[in-house]
Motif scaffolding. Structure first.
Motif, PDB file in Angstrom:
ATOM      1  N   PRO A  23      27.320  43.507  38.994  1.00  0.00           N
ATOM      2  CA  PRO A  23      28.025  44.362  39.954  1.00  0.00           C
ATOM      3  C   PRO A  23      29.181  43.610  40.622  1.00  0.00           C
ATOM      4  O   PRO A  23      29.067  42.430  40.953  1.00  0.00           O
ATOM      5  CB  PRO A  23      26.943  44.729  40.979  1.00  0.00           C
ATOM      6  N   LEU A  24      30.290  44.316  40.799  1.00  0.00           N
ATOM      7  CA  LEU A  24      31.440  43.805  41.544  1.00  0.00           C
ATOM      8  C   LEU A  24      31.355  44.398  42.944  1.00  0.00           C
ATOM      9  O   LEU A  24      31.194  45.608  43.110  1.00  0.00           O
ATOM     10  CB  LEU A  24      32.744  44.228  40.875  1.00  0.00           C
ATOM     11  N   SER A  25      31.444  43.554  43.963  1.00  0.00           N
ATOM     12  CA  SER A  25      31.218  44.027  45.331  1.00  0.00           C
ATOM     13  C   SER A  25      32.427  43.797  46.227  1.00  0.00           C
ATOM     14  O   SER A  25      33.278  42.933  45.959  1.00  0.00           O
ATOM     15  CB  SER A  25      30.007  43.309  45.946  1.00  0.00           C
ATOM     16  N   VAL A  26      32.516  44.599  47.280  1.00  0.00           N
ATOM     17  CA  VAL A  26      33.540  44.407  48.301  1.00  0.00           C
ATOM     18  C   VAL A  26      33.363  43.014  48.897  1.00  0.00           C
ATOM     19  O   VAL A  26      32.246  42.602  49.225  1.00  0.00           O
ATOM     20  CB  VAL A  26      33.411  45.481  49.403  1.00  0.00           C
ATOM     21  N   GLY A  27      34.455  42.274  49.005  1.00  0.00           N
ATOM     22  CA  GLY A  27      34.408  40.912  49.520  1.00  0.00           C
ATOM     23  C   GLY A  27      34.444  39.855  48.442  1.00  0.00           C
ATOM     24  O   GLY A  27      34.672  38.675  48.732  1.00  0.00           O
ATOM     25  N   ASP A  28      34.239  40.262  47.174  1.00  0.00           N
ATOM     26  CA  ASP A  28      34.277  39.294  46.070  1.00  0.00           C
ATOM     27  C   ASP A  28      35.687  38.758  45.871  1.00  0.00           C
ATOM     28  O   ASP A  28      36.676  39.493  45.994  1.00  0.00           O
ATOM     29  CB  ASP A  28      33.809  39.948  44.765  1.00  0.00           C
ATOM     30  N   GLU A  29      35.753  37.475  45.535  1.00  0.00           N
ATOM     31  CA  GLU A  29      37.044  36.870  45.191  1.00  0.00           C
ATOM     32  C   GLU A  29      37.320  37.126  43.714  1.00  0.00           C
ATOM     33  O   GLU A  29      36.430  36.987  42.870  1.00  0.00           O
ATOM     34  CB  GLU A  29      37.023  35.373  45.473  1.00  0.00           C
ATOM     35  N   VAL A  30      38.550  37.509  43.405  1.00  0.00           N
ATOM     36  CA  VAL A  30      38.919  37.819  42.018  1.00  0.00           C
ATOM     37  C   VAL A  30      40.285  37.225  41.700  1.00  0.00           C
ATOM     38  O   VAL A  30      41.045  36.853  42.604  1.00  0.00           O
ATOM     39  CB  VAL A  30      38.956  39.344  41.774  1.00  0.00           C
ATOM     40  N   LYS A  31      40.597  37.165  40.402  1.00  0.00           N
ATOM     41  CA  LYS A  31      41.905  36.695  39.948  1.00  0.00           C
ATOM     42  C   LYS A  31      42.629  37.836  39.238  1.00  0.00           C
ATOM     43  O   LYS A  31      42.059  38.498  38.369  1.00  0.00           O
ATOM     44  CB  LYS A  31      41.747  35.508  39.004  1.00  0.00           C
TER      45      LYS A  31
END
Length: 690
Positions: A328-336
């Motif tokens: 799962p991808l969640s709000v607050g996750d760091e991404v590129k």
């Protein structure tokens, strides 16, 4: 006050002065045809241009966002209807008899021989002068375009007379004619509009538009006013997209996840959804430039970005996970953010060349050129502009040359911090002397799109097509870079093919020209080159036609001579009919002319073969005045060609024709071997029988 005069100008100015004195900002009139509102055919209310404020769709940097109070006088088209009955209210207030208010002229009556009332028609047209005089100060564009307005009125009147007989929905959807006016006209003629059917057609059209809107980008996911308002209420700032101008990987944070109907805390699986990031290097579709694609990667896996749109300052990245079983991808996750810069680098030169094309169009065609729309894609650019007629080929060539000259000159591109894109000079230099000849000789536009740093990066520019898409609007489609180079190479290749083909003749030439025409029609090559090549092909076709005409005349002469000789021989031998072979290939015209020359002397059948195609053509003629119990021409012909697997037809005026597909099967009933020995005369090409 009794006797006080209130012409239009002071009425309007009093209105404006009153509201500006109450801290209202004077706001200029928007165009009567909305520039950036696809939901409206034309402006029908002063509030139209303020819709983004009410819908929460205005970008944070838009001047509209800062408006609290505004006043203006807006150019509108009042077409009637329940939401547009301001005019009716006015009539009631001023006690004006509505049944007496018309702007008409007599259209004539052909059955009574009564001509149309051109005097009244001209009077209404002259009202343009009065209107411009009254309204020209507040709407200066009226003065600037007075002649154009008159020309448009004349053209529209002519078009209106042609379109009023159309289906009600077609009138609205295709021609922009309001349904309520159609209803009024129908009532006047004792008719009614099928509004139920109209509404069904309307809904079908809307559904088609909805289906097409995000077809290229997967599931339709839109941040509507409620969604953007919810983000604002949560204190979420607009997306920082300054990094979209940098060609490098960018790190960000997920701020919101949207399914299209609700915000969620996390997402997984293979369904499409939208991501709002704190900042982004992705370019959202705007200003005619297509959105970026690429991927957003984090600990949960790789999210494929299929579409990027911006809503009220929030950039929405639409797509799905590469793997359906990702974490799962969640709000607050760091991404590129990983933009597909290879694709972006194809878009950028197309965008810069769109600016150069716009400038060149104005240089060649005149200052009346206004942009009416554009789209910048990786593979091409498309530019719509105002122009009342097709662009001449010589002008199209000049426009293309001007753009290519700028590419050849290797001009630097100077986008300043507020995105004024100037080609060839620094923005600071332009601001220092904005009216100089040099300043006015280069392309300078406001633009927030992706551009190249030097015109040489575009390599080449080629206009592929120029066409009309609406009344007074033309469209140019063009390519740059490798696509333009390939288009030019293809044009040269077709040109060389035409030159080689011109050395052929006969059937070989005709066959090759047919192939070249198909290739040329489908070829994406410079429009001016295509036109030149079509002229060359047309010249070769003329050559073929002339050669065919000459061959036909020669064949007719040959066939007539051979037939006349055979007929003479048959008559000398006392035979009742003549059958002869002539060597004219499959030229049925030559056979027909020869048969007509001979048939009044005696029944005649002529045939000619083509060994290459293994076919034979046959023509037969029997004098119309022949006895009723005599030779019947169609029966005679079909019997003769039956062994050739042939078919025949005709019989009118004593003539019949046919064709066989098996020359090796002999000459059927007309061959010497098929006749009795005493029916054959002493000639290899002439044989006769009872």
């Amino acid at each position: 006050m009794e006797g006080e005069q209130w012409p239009a100008s002071p009425v309007r100015q009093t209105f404006i002065d009153f509201f500006t004195s109450k801290s209202h900002v004077w706001w200029p009139s928007s165009p009567v045809v909305p520039v950036d509102d696809p939901t409206l055919l034309f402006a029908d209310a002063g509030m139209n241009q303020f819709k983004p404020v009410f819908l929460g769709a205005a970008a944070p940097d838009s001047p509209l966002v800062r408006l609290c109070r505004a006043c203006n006088t807006q150019k509108c088209i009042r077409a009637g209807g329940k939401h547009n009955d301001v005019g009716n209210d006015m009539y009631q207030v001023y006690k004006l008899p509505t049944e007496r208010i018309y702007a008409t002229y007599f259209g004539g009556d052909e059955t009574a021989g009564i001509a149309l009332d051109t005097e009244s028609k001209d009077i209404w047209l002259r009202l343009v002068d009065v209107f411009v005089g009254m309204m020209g100060d507040v709407f200066p564009e009226l003065k600037e375009n007075e002649k154009k307005i008159k020309d448009i009125i004349k053209d529209e009147e002519a078009c209106f007379e042609k379109t009023i007989v159309k289906d009600a929905f077609v009138l609205w959807d295709t021609y922009g004619y309001p349904i309520d006016l159609t209803e009024v006209m129908a009532v006047e003629e004792g008719l009614a509009v099928d509004m139920e059917g109209f509404n069904v057609c309307m809904e079908e059209a809307r559904q088609k538009a909805r289906n097409a809107r995000y077809k290229a980008g997967g599931k339709s996911i839109v941040l509507d006013a409620n969604a953007t308002s919810e983000l604002r209420s949560q204190g979420l700032a607009s997306t920082d997209d300054r990094m979209k101008f940098q060609n490098e990987e960018h790190t960000s944070v997920v701020m919101a996840i949207y399914t299209g109907s609700e915000f969620i805390a996390s997402a997984s699986g293979d369904e499409d959804f939208g991501l709002v990031l704190k900042s982004t290097s992705f370019y959202a579709e705007q200003g005619g430039q297509i959105y970026d694609t690429g991927s957003i990667e984090g600990s949960s896996g790789s999210f494929t970005v299929k579409n990027v749109q911006v809503f009220a300052g929030y950039v929405l990245h639409i797509g799905s996970f590469v793997e359906s079983d990702s974490k799962p991808l969640s709000v607050g996750d760091e991404v590129k953010c990983k933009v597909d810069y290879t694709r972006r680098n194809l878009i950028a030169p197309n965008h810069t060349c769109t600016h150069m094309l716009n400038f060149s169009l104005r240089e060649v065609l005149g200052d009346h050129i206004d942009q009416k729309g554009s789209i910048v894609l990786p593979e091409k650019l498309r530019f719509d502009f105002s122009h009342g007629k097709h662009v001449k080929l010589e002008d199209l060539e000049r426009i293309e040359l001007k753009v290519n000259q700028q590419i050849k000159d290797e001009l630097e591109i100077y986008p300043d911090p507020v995105r004024v894109v100037a080609i060839g000079r620094k923005v600071e230099d332009l601001l220092a002397d904005p009216e100089s000849k040099e300043t006015l000789s280069i392309s300078t536009e406001l633009c927030g799109g992706a551009h190249i740093s030097n015109t040489r990066v575009a390599v080449a520019f080629a206009i592929i097509s120029e066409e009309g898409i609406a009344k007074g609007v033309r469209r140019i489609t063009a390519v740059t870079g490798e696509c333009a180079s390939q288009a030019m190479k293809l044009a040269s290749s077709i040109d060389a093919d035409i030159i080689d083909t011109s050395k052929l003749d006969g059937v070989a030439l005709e066959k090759k020209i047919g192939s070249i025409k198909s290739t040329l029609d489908a070829a994406a090559i410079p429009a001016t080159r295509k036109a030149d090549l079509k002229v060359k092909v047309s010249e070769l076709e003329d050559q073929i036609r002339k050669a065919k005409k000459k061959t036909t005349q020669e064949n007719i002469q040959k066939a007539v001579k051979a037939a006349m000789d055979a007929a003479e021989a048959a008559l000398s031998a006392g035979q009742p009919f003549c059958v002869a072979h002539v060597d004219v290939g499959l030229d049925s015209t030559a056979l027909r002319e020869a048969v007509i020359k001979c048939m009044n002397r005696l029944p005649t059948m002529l045939f000619s073969t083509d060994v290459a195609s293994d076919k034979v053509v046959v023509y037969a003629g029997v004098p119309p005045e022949a006895p009723p119990n005599g030779l019947e021409v169609l029966h005679w012909l079909t019997s003769a060609i039956a062994p050739l697997k042939g078919k025949g037809g005709g019989g009118k005026n004593g003539l019949a024709q046919g064709q066989g597909n098996d020359t090796q099967g002999g000459h059927g009933g007309c061959h010497p071997d098929s006749l009795e020995e005493d029916e054959v005369i002493d000639s290899p090409d002439v044989f006769c029988g009872c």
